[in-house]
Scaffold this active site. Structure first.
Site, PDB file in Angstrom:
ATOM      1  N   ASP A   9     106.773  -7.373   4.655  1.00 36.99           N
ATOM      2  CA  ASP A   9     106.475  -7.705   3.265  1.00 36.99           C
ATOM      3  C   ASP A   9     105.692  -6.538   2.679  1.00 36.99           C
ATOM      4  OD1 ASP A   9     106.143  -9.371   0.909  1.00 36.99           O
ATOM      5  OD2 ASP A   9     104.051  -9.578   1.503  1.00 36.99           O
ATOM      6  N   SER A  10     105.557  -6.532   1.366  1.00 39.60           N
ATOM      7  CA  SER A  10     104.762  -5.488   0.719  1.00 39.60           C
ATOM      8  C   SER A  10     103.278  -5.621   1.061  1.00 39.60           C
ATOM      9  CB  SER A  10     104.951  -5.580  -0.790  1.00 39.60           C
ATOM     10  OG  SER A  10     104.641  -6.892  -1.230  1.00 39.60           O
ATOM     11  N   CYS A  72     109.605 -10.437   1.732  1.00 35.22           N
ATOM     12  CA  CYS A  72     109.264 -10.078   0.350  1.00 35.22           C
ATOM     13  C   CYS A  72     110.439 -10.362  -0.583  1.00 35.22           C
ATOM     14  CB  CYS A  72     108.928  -8.589   0.332  1.00 35.22           C
ATOM     15  SG  CYS A  72     108.483  -7.960  -1.274  1.00 35.22           S
ATOM     16  N   GLU A 151      95.706 -13.600  -4.847  1.00 35.07           N
ATOM     17  CA  GLU A 151      94.942 -12.799  -3.874  1.00 35.07           C
ATOM     18  C   GLU A 151      93.445 -12.925  -4.112  1.00 35.07           C
ATOM     19  OE1 GLU A 151      96.402  -8.970  -2.813  1.00 35.07           O
ATOM     20  OE2 GLU A 151      98.411  -9.771  -2.487  1.00 35.07           O
ATOM     21  N   CYS A 183     108.536 -15.769  -5.121  1.00 37.71           N
ATOM     22  CA  CYS A 183     107.571 -14.735  -4.739  1.00 37.71           C
ATOM     23  C   CYS A 183     106.745 -15.285  -3.589  1.00 37.71           C
ATOM     24  CB  CYS A 183     106.667 -14.398  -5.923  1.00 37.71           C
ATOM     25  SG  CYS A 183     105.335 -13.257  -5.517  1.00 37.71           S
ATOM     26  N   HIS A 185     103.760 -15.230  -2.914  1.00 38.56           N
ATOM     27  CA  HIS A 185     102.430 -15.781  -3.205  1.00 38.56           C
ATOM     28  C   HIS A 185     102.464 -17.185  -3.812  1.00 38.56           C
ATOM     29  CE1 HIS A 185     101.513 -11.623  -2.571  1.00 38.56           C
ATOM     30  NE2 HIS A 185     100.242 -11.752  -2.878  1.00 38.56           N
TER      31      HIS A 185
HETATM   32  N1  DGL Z   1     105.690  -9.814  -1.856  1.00 34.46           N
HETATM   33  C1  DGL Z   1     106.069  -9.655  -3.236  1.00 34.46           C
HETATM   34  C2  DGL Z   1     107.226 -10.600  -3.563  1.00 34.46           C
HETATM   35  O1  DGL Z   1     107.458 -11.577  -2.895  1.00 34.46           O
HETATM   36  C3  DGL Z   1     104.899  -9.881  -4.181  1.00 34.46           C
HETATM   37  C4  DGL Z   1     103.874  -8.776  -4.161  1.00 34.46           C
HETATM   38  C5  DGL Z   1     104.396  -7.449  -4.647  1.00 34.46           C
HETATM   39  O2  DGL Z   1     104.626  -7.274  -5.874  1.00 34.46           O
HETATM   40  O3  DGL Z   1     104.589  -6.567  -3.830  1.00 34.46           O
HETATM   41  O4  DGL Z   1     107.940 -10.350  -4.495  1.00 34.46           O
END
Ligand code: DGL
Length: 286
Positions: A9-10, A72, A151, A183, A185
């Site tokens: 993931d990012s 992600c 976050e 997403c 989050h």
């Molecule tokens: N993990 C990213 C997503 O699910 C969210 C955070 C980011 O913008 O990197 O799209």
């Protein structure tokens, strides 16, 4: 010990997917990479997202992973085909499983998708839904403020409720009966979103659907772990492990103790001639 599943993931958000994977596949060993030095991906160009996704995958391949999960949503939206084309192991992203669940759930065929700006701009969910339900009406809503709010741990309260109400207004007015939380989050915001949209709207957690899809594919291709010796899950990040562990425990729902920082720049310099990273210039925008 059997080969692990790689998850990237990012940053920290992919831990919501890890949480679901651990629930549904408790015998699998996971190796996670969170690219915390380069987060957010959600505001980046498709070209850069594809490059980052290939680099993240290359890092995980060192662990002899048998399967790759792109946790992600942004990377799944922008880079899944190129990952599937270039990797020799099966690759599953979060978009197709979330889209499938939404198509199964909707009754009025009007589906909302919330996600990062890059995810919504890619129309990835709409494209997948229309493969299954060509007549579906899919409305996308970028919600760039939600990642920092989550976050920060602001999951309810005035600012978050107002922000969500503004983002969800058009979807509610359009009468969607299903909303995809597109997403990593957003599952943490599910109770607050539920209060705003009411009990009639189905909320789809893409991470949960992805974990089910991973289990299905592992069974199909007979790669389920059969060894009784599971081994420890590993967590790597490209920036502060302390911050990842602190924020990440909320996402995972348990304490994170073994997070290791790797020098990702050095890794990329050492591996710059990898065939996986060849011809990155062909990854231009579509
Ligand atoms: N993990 C990213 C997503 O699910 C969210 C955070 C980011 O913008 O990197 O799209």
């Amino acid at each position: 010990m059997e080969r692990p599943i790689g998850v990237f993931d990012s940053g920290v958000g992919g831990l919501t997917v890890v949480k679901q994977l651990k629930k549904i596949l408790p015998d699998e060993r996971l190796v996670y990479f969170g690219d915390t030095a380069r987060i957010p991906y959600g505001t980046k160009s498709k070209r850069l997202i594809r490059q980052f996704a290939l680099e993240d995958a290359l890092f995980l391949l060192q662990f002899d992973i048998k399967f790759l999960v792109v946790a992600c949503n942004t990377a799944s939206s922008g880079a899944l085909p190129v990952l599937q084309e270039r990797l020799e192991i099966p690759v599953v992203g979060v978009v197709e499983p979330g889209a499938r669940a939404a198509a199964e759930k909707t009754r009025n065929k009007r589906i909302g998708v919330i996600g990062t700006s890059a995810t919504i701009a890619s129309s990835s969910y709409a494209k997948e839904i229309r493969k299954l339900m060509p007549e579906a009406e899919v409305l996308g809503q970028p919600c760039p403020l939600l990642v920092p709010l989550v976050e920060e741990g602001w999951l309810d309260g005035e600012v978050t409720v107002l922000t969500l109400k503004k983002y969800l207004k058009d979807l509610i007015e359009a009468g969607v009966d299903t909303i995809i939380l597109g997403c990593t989050h957003y599952p943490l915001l599910e109770p607050t979103i539920r209060k705003i949209v009411g009990p009639q709207v189905a909320l789809i957690d893409s991470g949960k659907e992805t974990a089910k899809a991973v289990k299905r594919v592992l069974e199909e291709i007979k790669l389920v772990n059969r060894s009784s010796e599971k081994g420890k899950d590993l967590f790597f990040v490209s920036d502060s492990p302390e911050q990842f562990a602190r924020i990440g425990s909320n996402f995972l729902g348990e304490a994170l103790t073994n997070v290791e920082r790797i020098d990702f720049d050095e890794f990329l310099i050492k591996n710059s001639s990898s065939p996986l990273l060849k011809n990155l210039e062909v990854l231009h925008e579509d």
